[in-house]
Design a protein around this motif. Structure first.
Motif, PDB file in Angstrom:
ATOM      1  N   SER A  33      61.574  70.874  52.034  1.00 12.39           N
ATOM      2  CA  SER A  33      62.936  70.779  52.581  1.00 12.39           C
ATOM      3  C   SER A  33      63.779  69.715  51.879  1.00 12.39           C
ATOM      4  CB  SER A  33      62.860  70.474  54.077  1.00 12.39           C
ATOM      5  OG  SER A  33      62.188  69.239  54.268  1.00 12.39           O
ATOM      6  N   SER A  34      63.168  68.982  50.944  1.00 13.10           N
ATOM      7  CA  SER A  34      63.849  67.894  50.232  1.00 13.10           C
ATOM      8  C   SER A  34      64.430  66.861  51.200  1.00 13.10           C
ATOM      9  CB  SER A  34      64.955  68.458  49.326  1.00 13.10           C
ATOM     10  OG  SER A  34      64.407  69.284  48.334  1.00 13.10           O
ATOM     11  N   TYR A  35      63.691  66.643  52.288  1.00 15.95           N
ATOM     12  CA  TYR A  35      64.109  65.642  53.271  1.00 15.95           C
ATOM     13  C   TYR A  35      63.938  64.258  52.640  1.00 15.95           C
ATOM     14  CZ  TYR A  35      63.966  62.790  57.496  1.00 15.95           C
ATOM     15  OH  TYR A  35      64.184  61.825  58.441  1.00 15.95           O
ATOM     16  N   GLU A  36      64.952  63.442  52.644  1.00 19.81           N
ATOM     17  CA  GLU A  36      64.941  62.162  51.946  1.00 19.81           C
ATOM     18  C   GLU A  36      65.396  61.042  52.878  1.00 19.81           C
ATOM     19  OE1 GLU A  36      67.253  59.984  48.229  1.00 19.81           O
ATOM     20  OE2 GLU A  36      67.066  62.166  48.258  1.00 19.81           O
ATOM     21  N   SER A  37      64.624  59.965  52.877  1.00 12.97           N
ATOM     22  CA  SER A  37      65.006  58.742  53.599  1.00 12.97           C
ATOM     23  C   SER A  37      64.872  57.565  52.640  1.00 12.97           C
ATOM     24  CB  SER A  37      64.119  58.531  54.838  1.00 12.97           C
ATOM     25  OG  SER A  37      62.767  58.385  54.456  1.00 12.97           O
ATOM     26  N   SER A  38      65.590  56.502  52.919  1.00 14.27           N
ATOM     27  CA  SER A  38      65.577  55.349  52.009  1.00 14.27           C
ATOM     28  C   SER A  38      65.480  54.048  52.798  1.00 14.27           C
ATOM     29  CB  SER A  38      66.836  55.334  51.134  1.00 14.27           C
ATOM     30  OG  SER A  38      67.995  55.194  51.935  1.00 14.27           O
ATOM     31  N   THR A  39      64.927  53.041  52.118  1.00 17.27           N
ATOM     32  CA  THR A  39      64.760  51.712  52.704  1.00 17.27           C
ATOM     33  C   THR A  39      65.212  50.663  51.694  1.00 17.27           C
ATOM     34  OG1 THR A  39      62.856  52.447  54.015  1.00 17.27           O
ATOM     35  CG2 THR A  39      63.144  50.082  53.726  1.00 17.27           C
ATOM     36  N   THR A  40      66.001  49.719  52.145  1.00 16.10           N
ATOM     37  CA  THR A  40      66.446  48.598  51.308  1.00 16.10           C
ATOM     38  C   THR A  40      65.990  47.298  51.950  1.00 16.10           C
ATOM     39  OG1 THR A  40      68.406  49.826  50.589  1.00 16.10           O
ATOM     40  CG2 THR A  40      68.424  47.446  50.258  1.00 16.10           C
ATOM     41  N   GLU A  41      65.323  46.452  51.156  1.00 17.84           N
ATOM     42  CA  GLU A  41      64.792  45.197  51.665  1.00 17.84           C
ATOM     43  C   GLU A  41      65.194  44.057  50.739  1.00 17.84           C
ATOM     44  OE1 GLU A  41      60.711  45.800  53.925  1.00 17.84           O
ATOM     45  OE2 GLU A  41      60.598  46.584  51.879  1.00 17.84           O
ATOM     46  N   SER A  42      65.367  42.875  51.299  1.00 21.78           N
ATOM     47  CA  SER A  42      65.652  41.674  50.513  1.00 21.78           C
ATOM     48  C   SER A  42      65.070  40.460  51.223  1.00 21.78           C
ATOM     49  CB  SER A  42      67.158  41.493  50.306  1.00 21.78           C
ATOM     50  OG  SER A  42      67.806  41.228  51.525  1.00 21.78           O
ATOM     51  N   SER A  43      64.679  39.472  50.441  1.00 24.57           N
ATOM     52  CA  SER A  43      64.159  38.228  50.998  1.00 24.57           C
ATOM     53  C   SER A  43      64.590  37.060  50.120  1.00 24.57           C
ATOM     54  CB  SER A  43      62.630  38.266  51.116  1.00 24.57           C
ATOM     55  OG  SER A  43      62.031  38.368  49.836  1.00 24.57           O
ATOM     56  N   ASP A  44      64.795  35.933  50.740  1.00 25.28           N
ATOM     57  CA  ASP A  44      65.240  34.718  50.058  1.00 25.28           C
ATOM     58  C   ASP A  44      64.419  33.554  50.598  1.00 25.28           C
ATOM     59  OD1 ASP A  44      66.516  32.653  48.812  1.00 25.28           O
ATOM     60  OD2 ASP A  44      68.443  32.922  49.794  1.00 25.28           O
ATOM     61  N   ASN A  45      63.740  32.852  49.702  1.00 27.03           N
ATOM     62  CA  ASN A  45      62.881  31.751  50.108  1.00 27.03           C
ATOM     63  C   ASN A  45      63.173  30.553  49.205  1.00 27.03           C
ATOM     64  OD1 ASN A  45      60.945  30.202  51.296  1.00 27.03           O
ATOM     65  ND2 ASN A  45      59.206  31.248  50.358  1.00 27.03           N
ATOM     66  N   SER A  46      63.573  29.429  49.770  1.00 25.53           N
ATOM     67  CA  SER A  46      63.888  28.248  48.977  1.00 25.53           C
ATOM     68  C   SER A  46      63.326  26.993  49.638  1.00 25.53           C
ATOM     69  CB  SER A  46      65.402  28.101  48.788  1.00 25.53           C
ATOM     70  OG  SER A  46      66.048  27.937  50.034  1.00 25.53           O
ATOM     71  N   TYR A  47      63.003  26.008  48.780  1.00 26.36           N
ATOM     72  CA  TYR A  47      62.440  24.745  49.254  1.00 26.36           C
ATOM     73  C   TYR A  47      63.022  23.612  48.410  1.00 26.36           C
ATOM     74  CZ  TYR A  47      59.095  20.946  49.920  1.00 26.36           C
ATOM     75  OH  TYR A  47      58.536  19.719  50.174  1.00 26.36           O
ATOM     76  N   PHE A  48      63.375  22.511  49.056  1.00 26.60           N
ATOM     77  CA  PHE A  48      63.882  21.338  48.351  1.00 26.60           C
ATOM     78  C   PHE A  48      63.331  20.086  49.016  1.00 26.60           C
ATOM     79  CE2 PHE A  48      66.966  17.853  48.063  1.00 26.60           C
ATOM     80  CZ  PHE A  48      67.017  17.694  46.692  1.00 26.60           C
ATOM     81  N   SER A  49      62.911  19.134  48.182  1.00 23.33           N
ATOM     82  CA  SER A  49      62.359  17.887  48.706  1.00 23.33           C
ATOM     83  C   SER A  49      62.767  16.738  47.794  1.00 23.33           C
ATOM     84  CB  SER A  49      60.827  17.977  48.778  1.00 23.33           C
ATOM     85  OG  SER A  49      60.257  16.719  49.096  1.00 23.33           O
ATOM     86  N   ILE A  50      63.141  15.618  48.400  1.00 22.32           N
ATOM     87  CA  ILE A  50      63.445  14.410  47.647  1.00 22.32           C
ATOM     88  C   ILE A  50      62.783  13.229  48.357  1.00 22.32           C
ATOM     89  CG2 ILE A  50      65.663  14.102  48.841  1.00 22.32           C
ATOM     90  CD1 ILE A  50      66.698  12.840  46.218  1.00 22.32           C
TER      91      ILE A  50
END
Length: 233
Positions: free
Chosen positions: A82-99
């Motif tokens: 049936s050419s049934y199509e679904s899509s998923t979009t994901e993103s992640s952001d990980n940051s660290y700072f130390s002084i």
């Protein structure tokens, strides 16, 4: 009272004379007076040896560590015939700072012309932040609907600790040497935490939750390898 003042003045004169004599001896031997240490393994640090006596010296350091990671991904699922199509979009952001800032007393206990082994101890003050966020969007065309999910966490840490270190330094030239250190750090930590969670279902209903918390406690950390170079001017 006059006797105490005279005794104190004599003590200052002897201490000043001995320090001048030691400085003159170092100058005659050609020993550099300013030493900078650059760490480039397990964090970036610059430190400066700002006072030196016959059996020890003092070191002040500034430590900076930072990491950042951004990941975006797209995926799709196609079902035949049936050419049934679904899509998923994901993103992640990980940051660290130390002084961090520290002062240590360094005690060399084995010295040769090829290098030395030393021990150090002192206080350290550190501020660090951790920021993490992620999101996910799911699209389903039959029937047409979209669901979304997001999550974020922000954390602040304030540390007041003591650091104990041991190092081995090898001489390359009169002005350059390499060193390897290991240290253990432990003390108190004050923490602030903020988090947010959001979820939107295909009908458009959104559920959202936020939280804030403060905490404090004890911590310890160990670094078994720190590599660096010392440059004397």
């Amino acid at each position: 009272m006059k006797y105490i003042i005279r005794l104190f003045s004599l003590f200052l004169f002897i201490n000043f004379s001995s320090s001048q004599l030691y400085s003159q001896e170092k100058t005659e031997l050609g020993t550099p007076e300013n030493t900078f240490n650059f760490y480039f393994i397990n964090g970036y640090t610059i430190s400066y040896d700002f006072y030196e006596a016959q059996s020890y010296y003092l070191r002040a350091g500034l430590d900076i560590s930072t990491t950042k990671e951004d990941i975006d991904s797209d995926g799709e699922v196609i079902q035949s015939p049936s050419s049934y199509e679904s899509s998923t979009t994901e993103s992640s952001d990980n940051s660290y700072f130390s002084i961090g800032a520290s002062v240590q007393i360094i005690l060399p206990f084995y010295e040769t012309k090829y290098g030395n082994i030393y021990f150090g101890i002192g206080p350290v003050f550190t501020y660090s932040t951790t920021n993490y966020s992620s999101s996910r969007t799911y699209n389903d065309p039959v029937p047409t609907n979209t669901s979304k999910y997001s999550n974020s966490t922000y954390e602040q840490n304030y540390d007041v600790a003591a650091i104990v270190l041991v190092g081995v330094e090898g001489t390359i030239t009169d002005n350059i040497s390499l060193f390897v250190e290991a240290n253990i750090k432990g003390g108190g930590r004050w923490q602030k935490n903020e988090s947010e969670y959001s979820n939107t279902d295909p009908s458009g209903y959104q559920y959202k939750n936020t939280s804030n918390s403060d905490g404090n406690g004890w911590f310890y950390e160990a670094q078994f390898i720190r590599l660096g170079v010392s440059i004397s001017l």
